[in-house]
Design an enzyme around this catalytic site. Structure first.
Site, short mmCIF file in Angstrom:
data_model
loop_
_atom_site.label_atom_id
_atom_site.label_comp_id
_atom_site.label_asym_id
_atom_site.label_seq_id
_atom_site.Cartn_x
_atom_site.Cartn_y
_atom_site.Cartn_z
N LYS A 1 0.86 -1.18 0.00
CA LYS A 1 0.00 0.00 0.00
C LYS A 1 0.90 1.23 0.00
CE LYS A 1 -1.71 2.86 2.31
NZ LYS A 1 -1.64 4.38 2.23
N GLY B 1 2.53 5.25 13.37
CA GLY B 1 3.02 3.96 13.86
C GLY B 1 2.32 3.52 15.14
N GLU C 1 10.19 16.17 14.80
CA GLU C 1 10.61 15.91 13.43
C GLU C 1 9.90 16.88 12.48
OE1 GLU C 1 11.50 12.01 10.76
OE2 GLU C 1 9.46 12.17 11.55
N CYS D 1 14.04 10.25 7.07
CA CYS D 1 13.80 9.97 8.49
C CYS D 1 15.08 9.91 9.30
CB CYS D 1 13.01 8.67 8.63
SG CYS D 1 13.74 7.28 7.74
N GLU E 1 9.32 1.36 11.18
CA GLU E 1 10.47 2.25 10.98
C GLU E 1 9.91 3.65 10.95
OE1 GLU E 1 12.68 4.84 9.75
OE2 GLU E 1 12.47 3.96 7.75
N SER F 1 5.49 8.14 9.99
CA SER F 1 5.58 8.94 11.21
C SER F 1 5.34 8.10 12.46
CB SER F 1 4.57 10.08 11.17
OG SER F 1 3.25 9.59 11.34
#
Length: 488
Positions: free
Chosen positions: A182, A241, A392, A291, A258, A237
């Site tokens: 996806k 997650g 972030e 990331c 991750e 993100s």
């Protein structure tokens, strides 16, 4: 105006349109205009993909025929290489990658990663004989078997889509799993082309499926909650997650995540070529949309003024070298979308309100084109407790933080909910010592490469769990079974 091919779904071995022929617009980051159409999968389409993957795992020899999988994945890898120019074209127009970045991390990094995963296949221990041991008064021969988990839902981001798609899909297929990919709504074609190449390679029906959707959450929610899906591999993100972990809890899915990062770039006081090293910390490659990108520059207070002057020179020299679509050396283009542009600019405002000093950039640049251009931006006089140092941003924003001594640098680097990457520059022995003390999963010393297809990659803390790439990346998709055989 460039128009990309229409992206199709790939379900149960067939390339096809979404139910009812529904599509959605694919927006180009350089122009802000529609550059193509992508199949907009319905819930029924996603359900068909899950059912196909489940059948292929349960009713075929895909999970047990290692020789067949290995040869087919080599053929697939060769098709990726054969389509390199097409993949670069997609990366430039759909992902918004500048040419210098498109040929490096975007495409060649993915192709090299596929090579390394295939090389790692022979390193996987599929079966281990632990010998005979006497238990309960008789001998038992013990075997440990490593076998595919089952059906994998791979949910991937928009920043380096082919690289992440390859890392998940190739590893899971080599492990013997079946996969539903996806892709992110912003980069559907980089997922759709993987389905096209699978069809060309002759993949067995249902082994690999691709569903694109303009809906931010529908397909992902189905994959994370459906009991027919055994494992979710997600890159994105930390906030999403956490939702994926919650969704998977009801069926106790294995979840590999991750996630985000706020990595440190530490320059030690006695680092050779101190000014040049500091200049190399600019967050400009692919507009900072990575990331593991080190976005916190830590420099010693004793050389802080020197570092700031070096950065002033670096950013001034770079001011005309970004946002150039046809320049082969350009490594920074736009951010992916208007939404991401607004996010970056909100942090520029936050940084100024927090009292950090804007050394360079900080503006939207509509003169670069109709797309989503943010200047390379640098804040100095930053404290590590500021939001711009803790959260972030995922854009071309560097924050500069002074430290007292080596122990203070380590403390600041670890004072974060994240632990994904990092870099240390200085005398090798000192730099390695600092790296050993940093709680992060991928660390570079003096420019050494710590993220490649044969090295495990993943994070500590809220940067995720599990490892991608390398032998460990294949083994993420394996279950372990112990068998005891009475021998006497």
């Amino acid at each position: 105006m460039v128009t990309l091919p229409e992206g199709k779904l790939y379900i149960d071995g067939k390339l096809r349109s979404a139910a009812g022929g529904k599509t959605y617009d694919n927006i180009g980051p350089w122009t802000g205009e529609v550059i193509g159409q992508a199949a907009d999968a319905s819930a029924d389409d996603v359900n068909e993909a899950i059912a196909a993957a489940r059948r292929a795992f349960d009713n075929t020899d895909w999970s047990t025929n290692r020789a067949m999988r290995y040869e087919l994945m080599k053929k697939y890898r060769d098709l990726l290489y054969a389509n390199r120019e097409k993949l670069v074209h997609i990366a430039r127009h759909e992902v918004g990658s500048a040419i210098g970045a498109a040929f490096r991390a975007q495409i060649d990094g993915a192709l090299s990663g596929a090579d390394r995963l295939i090389e790692c296949f022979d390193q996987v221990h599929w079966e281990e004989d632990l010998g005979i041991r006497n238990e309960n008064g008789y001998d038992t021969k013990r075997l440990v078997i490593h076998e595919a988990v089952g059906v994998v839902g791979a949910i991937t981001p928009w920043n380096v889509p082919l690289y992440v798609n390859v890392g998940k899909v190739v590893a899971a297929l080599l492990a013997g799993c079946t996969v539903i990919l996806k892709p992110a709504p912003d980069t559907p074609l980089m997922g759709a082309i993987m389905g096209e190449l699978a069809a060309e390679a002759g993949f067995p029906a249902g082994v690999f499926n691709v569903v694109t959707s303009g809906h931010a959450a529908m397909a992902g929610e189905m994959l994370t909650t459906d009991p027919r899906v055994d494992l979710i591999s997600f890159t994105g993100s930390t906030a999403v997650g956490k939702l994926i972990m919650q969704n998977g809890a009801s069926t106790l899915k294995r979840v590999f995540l991750e996630l985000g990062g706020k990595s440190a770039f530490i320059v030690l006081e006695d680092a050779p070529n101190f000014p040049m090293t500091v200049m190399g910390s600019m967050v400009v490659f692919h507009a900072g949309q990575g990331c593991a990108y080190p976005t916190r520059l830590l420099v010693p207070k004793s050389r802080y003024d020197e570092a700031v002057k070096a950065l002033e020179m670096a950013y001034a020299g770079f001011s005309t070298k970004w946002g150039l679509f046809d320049e082969p050396t350009c490594i920074m283009g736009p951010v992916i979308s208007k939404r991401q542009l607004d996010r970056v600019m909100s942090y520029v405002e936050i940084g100024q309100k927090e009292g950090a000093r804007l050394l360079a950039g900080g503006k939207v640049r509509p003169d670069k084109g109709g797309g989503f251009f943010v200047e390379p931006t640098c804040f100095v006089d930053v404290r590590n407790d500021m939001r711009i140092a803790q959260e972030e941003i995922f854009g071309p924003v560097l924050v500069v933080i002074p430290y007292e001594d080596e122990a203070d640098a380590i403390r600041i680097a670890n004072d974060s909910v994240y632990g994904l990457g990092g870099a240390v520059f200085g005398p090798t022995e000192s730099a390695v010592r600092v790296c050993r003390a940093i709680r992060a999963g991928a660390l570079s010393v003096n420019g050494g490469v710590s993220i490649t297809g044969d090295l495990p990659f993943g994070g500590y803390k809220q940067s995720g769990m599990g490892r991608e790439w390398g032998r460990e990346g294949i083994e993420e998709f394996l279950e372990t079974k112990a068998i005891g055989i009475r021998a006497s």
